[in-house]
Structures are given as C-alpha cells and as structure tokens.
Scaffold this motif. Structure first.
Motif, PDB file in Angstrom:
ATOM      1  N   GLU A 229       0.878 -23.324 -16.185  1.00  0.00           N
ATOM      2  CA  GLU A 229      -0.256 -22.733 -15.482  1.00  0.00           C
ATOM      3  C   GLU A 229       0.147 -21.456 -14.749  1.00  0.00           C
ATOM      4  OE1 GLU A 229      -1.780 -25.415 -12.533  1.00  0.00           O
ATOM      5  OE2 GLU A 229       0.017 -25.321 -11.294  1.00  0.00           O
ATOM      6  N   PHE A 230      -0.806 -20.601 -14.626  1.00  0.00           N
ATOM      7  CA  PHE A 230      -0.613 -19.317 -13.954  1.00  0.00           C
ATOM      8  C   PHE A 230      -0.434 -19.525 -12.455  1.00  0.00           C
ATOM      9  CE2 PHE A 230      -1.076 -14.983 -12.895  1.00  0.00           C
ATOM     10  CZ  PHE A 230      -1.969 -14.893 -11.839  1.00  0.00           C
ATOM     11  N   VAL A 231       0.477 -18.759 -11.861  1.00  0.00           N
ATOM     12  CA  VAL A 231       0.707 -18.816 -10.419  1.00  0.00           C
ATOM     13  C   VAL A 231       0.346 -17.480  -9.769  1.00  0.00           C
ATOM     14  CG1 VAL A 231       2.409 -19.132  -8.586  1.00  0.00           C
ATOM     15  CG2 VAL A 231       2.529 -20.538 -10.662  1.00  0.00           C
ATOM     16  N   ALA A 232       0.949 -16.398 -10.255  1.00  0.00           N
ATOM     17  CA  ALA A 232       0.717 -15.096  -9.645  1.00  0.00           C
ATOM     18  C   ALA A 232       1.148 -13.999 -10.606  1.00  0.00           C
ATOM     19  CB  ALA A 232       1.495 -14.958  -8.331  1.00  0.00           C
ATOM     20  N   ALA A 233       0.600 -12.798 -10.412  1.00  0.00           N
ATOM     21  CA  ALA A 233       0.954 -11.661 -11.250  1.00  0.00           C
ATOM     22  C   ALA A 233       0.906 -10.380 -10.435  1.00  0.00           C
ATOM     23  CB  ALA A 233       0.011 -11.556 -12.441  1.00  0.00           C
ATOM     24  N   ILE A 234       1.653  -9.381 -10.907  1.00  0.00           N
ATOM     25  CA  ILE A 234       1.680  -8.081 -10.251  1.00  0.00           C
ATOM     26  C   ILE A 234       1.802  -6.997 -11.304  1.00  0.00           C
ATOM     27  CG2 ILE A 234       4.206  -8.157  -9.914  1.00  0.00           C
ATOM     28  CD1 ILE A 234       3.694  -6.745  -7.206  1.00  0.00           C
ATOM     29  N   SER A 235       1.058  -5.917 -11.114  1.00  0.00           N
ATOM     30  CA  SER A 235       1.202  -4.770 -12.016  1.00  0.00           C
ATOM     31  C   SER A 235       2.321  -3.887 -11.490  1.00  0.00           C
ATOM     32  CB  SER A 235      -0.108  -3.985 -12.104  1.00  0.00           C
ATOM     33  OG  SER A 235      -0.420  -3.392 -10.863  1.00  0.00           O
TER      34      SER A 235
ATOM     35  N   ALA B 106      -4.552 -22.340  -6.365  1.00  0.00           N
ATOM     36  CA  ALA B 106      -3.675 -23.385  -5.841  1.00  0.00           C
ATOM     37  C   ALA B 106      -2.602 -22.848  -4.904  1.00  0.00           C
ATOM     38  CB  ALA B 106      -3.027 -24.148  -6.997  1.00  0.00           C
ATOM     39  N   VAL B 107      -2.275 -21.558  -5.017  1.00  0.00           N
ATOM     40  CA  VAL B 107      -1.205 -20.992  -4.178  1.00  0.00           C
ATOM     41  C   VAL B 107      -1.701 -19.866  -3.284  1.00  0.00           C
ATOM     42  CG1 VAL B 107       0.524 -21.596  -5.899  1.00  0.00           C
ATOM     43  CG2 VAL B 107      -0.456 -19.279  -5.888  1.00  0.00           C
ATOM     44  N   GLU B 108      -2.978 -19.501  -3.404  1.00  0.00           N
ATOM     45  CA  GLU B 108      -3.534 -18.416  -2.589  1.00  0.00           C
ATOM     46  C   GLU B 108      -3.283 -18.695  -1.111  1.00  0.00           C
ATOM     47  OE1 GLU B 108      -5.769 -15.709  -4.001  1.00  0.00           O
ATOM     48  OE2 GLU B 108      -5.000 -14.909  -2.123  1.00  0.00           O
ATOM     49  N   GLY B 109      -2.727 -17.708  -0.416  1.00  0.00           N
ATOM     50  CA  GLY B 109      -2.430 -17.856   0.997  1.00  0.00           C
ATOM     51  C   GLY B 109      -1.058 -18.439   1.287  1.00  0.00           C
ATOM     52  N   ARG B 110      -0.422 -19.033   0.277  1.00  0.00           N
ATOM     53  CA  ARG B 110       0.918 -19.596   0.445  1.00  0.00           C
ATOM     54  C   ARG B 110       1.976 -18.842  -0.341  1.00  0.00           C
ATOM     55  NH1 ARG B 110       2.122 -24.469  -1.405  1.00  0.00           N
ATOM     56  NH2 ARG B 110       0.566 -24.495  -3.074  1.00  0.00           N
ATOM     57  N   ALA B 111       1.543 -18.035  -1.276  1.00  0.00           N
ATOM     58  CA  ALA B 111       2.484 -17.338  -2.149  1.00  0.00           C
ATOM     59  C   ALA B 111       2.300 -15.834  -2.020  1.00  0.00           C
ATOM     60  CB  ALA B 111       2.277 -17.759  -3.597  1.00  0.00           C
ATOM     61  N   THR B 112       3.406 -15.126  -2.166  1.00  0.00           N
ATOM     62  CA  THR B 112       3.374 -13.667  -2.196  1.00  0.00           C
ATOM     63  C   THR B 112       4.253 -13.182  -3.325  1.00  0.00           C
ATOM     64  OG1 THR B 112       3.077 -13.546   0.215  1.00  0.00           O
ATOM     65  CG2 THR B 112       3.772 -11.546  -0.917  1.00  0.00           C
ATOM     66  N   ILE B 113       3.659 -12.417  -4.238  1.00  0.00           N
ATOM     67  CA  ILE B 113       4.436 -11.811  -5.315  1.00  0.00           C
ATOM     68  C   ILE B 113       4.692 -10.360  -4.942  1.00  0.00           C
ATOM     69  CG2 ILE B 113       2.381 -11.209  -6.677  1.00  0.00           C
ATOM     70  CD1 ILE B 113       4.068 -11.835  -9.186  1.00  0.00           C
ATOM     71  N   SER B 114       5.898  -9.908  -5.172  1.00  0.00           N
ATOM     72  CA  SER B 114       6.257  -8.533  -4.819  1.00  0.00           C
ATOM     73  C   SER B 114       7.273  -8.008  -5.814  1.00  0.00           C
ATOM     74  CB  SER B 114       6.826  -8.468  -3.396  1.00  0.00           C
ATOM     75  OG  SER B 114       8.003  -9.250  -3.296  1.00  0.00           O
ATOM     76  N   ARG B 115       7.550  -6.710  -5.754  1.00  0.00           N
ATOM     77  CA  ARG B 115       8.501  -6.121  -6.700  1.00  0.00           C
ATOM     78  C   ARG B 115       9.401  -5.142  -5.989  1.00  0.00           C
ATOM     79  NH1 ARG B 115       4.561  -2.660  -6.088  1.00  0.00           N
ATOM     80  NH2 ARG B 115       4.378  -0.630  -7.137  1.00  0.00           N
ATOM     81  N   ASP B 116      10.568  -4.978  -6.551  1.00  0.00           N
ATOM     82  CA  ASP B 116      11.531  -3.971  -6.093  1.00  0.00           C
ATOM     83  C   ASP B 116      11.790  -3.061  -7.284  1.00  0.00           C
ATOM     84  OD1 ASP B 116      13.855  -2.500  -5.510  1.00  0.00           O
ATOM     85  OD2 ASP B 116      14.542  -4.043  -4.114  1.00  0.00           O
ATOM     86  N   ASN B 117      11.200  -1.876  -7.240  1.00  0.00           N
ATOM     87  CA  ASN B 117      11.293  -0.968  -8.381  1.00  0.00           C
ATOM     88  C   ASN B 117      12.753  -0.581  -8.674  1.00  0.00           C
ATOM     89  OD1 ASN B 117       8.566  -1.127  -8.007  1.00  0.00           O
ATOM     90  ND2 ASN B 117       8.204   1.045  -8.347  1.00  0.00           N
ATOM     91  N   ALA B 118      13.520  -0.370  -7.643  1.00  0.00           N
ATOM     92  CA  ALA B 118      14.906   0.081  -7.833  1.00  0.00           C
ATOM     93  C   ALA B 118      15.744  -0.987  -8.524  1.00  0.00           C
ATOM     94  CB  ALA B 118      15.517   0.449  -6.500  1.00  0.00           C
TER      95      ALA B 118
END
Length: 120
Positions: free
Chosen positions: A45-51, A62-74
């Motif tokens: 099942e899907f949890v989170a995604a980021i462009s 199910a994870v809204e408000g408890r999960a944070t997806i982030s990225r480090d470009n470098a």
C-alpha cells in the motif's frame, strides 16, 4: 535506477523512526519518489510520495499527520519520518521511484525493502 533503503528496525508504540532511500541512476530530475509498505498477508500500500523537482508531497490517510517525506537533493536521498508509531504500522517498507509526477501511484523502480516492527 537503483534504490537502497535503510533505517528500519524495532520501535515501541508511540515511538519514531526515520527511513532513508538513496537513489542513483536518474537521467533527469523530473521524477517522483515514494514509500510503500506491505504487512504480512496484505497487499503493498501507498504511504507517501514526493516530486523531486518541486517537492510536492502526498500522503496516505493512514499516516497523514504522523509521517513526513522529504528529500536531500545533494545526497539524492529521500526520507520518511514516522512519528506516533502504531502496531499496525508494522510492515516491510519499500522505496519506489519513477519518471513523472506523484499524481498516479504506480512506480517502476523499487528498493529491496526494510523491515519496520512496532511492538512493546
């Protein structure tokens, strides 16, 4: 494209965990990365995604408000910070990637998965 996850483990209910996924092999930055999970006997099942280029994000209810997806470009790495973990969050977590947007939850490349167990 190669994806390598890390950061899984055993955590108590109410605890936190951060998963990492290091990506390599993309030929442009017009791609999206995601986290899915699969519990025993259940479908993935899907949890989170980021462009990657714009940083737009999307979360499962199910994870809204408890999960944070982030990225480090470098570092070409995407993270999933999970807080207030519940036993039902126990699953193998997979990193997924594709060229395109986060609008459609269908991904072409997958990591090997990392086990997250929430238990007292």
């Amino acid at each position: 494209v190669q994806l390598v996850e890390s950061g899984g483990g055993l955590v108590q209910p109410g605890g936190s965990l951060r998963l990492s996924c290091a990506a390599s092999g993309f030929t442009s930055n017009a791609y999206a990365m995601s986290w899915f999970r699969q519990a025993p006997g259940k479908e993935r099942e899907f949890v989170a995604a980021i462009s990657w280029s714009l940083g737009d994000t999307k979360y499962a209810d199910a994870v809204e408000g408890r999960a944070t997806i982030s990225r480090d470009n470098a570092k070409n790495t995407v993270y999933l910070q999970m807080n207030s973990l519940k036993t039902e969050d126990t699953a193998v977590y997979y990193c997924g990637a594709k060229y395109g947007t986060i609008r459609i939850q269908r991904y072409d490349y997958w990591g090997q998965g990392t086990q997250v167990t929430v238990s007292s």
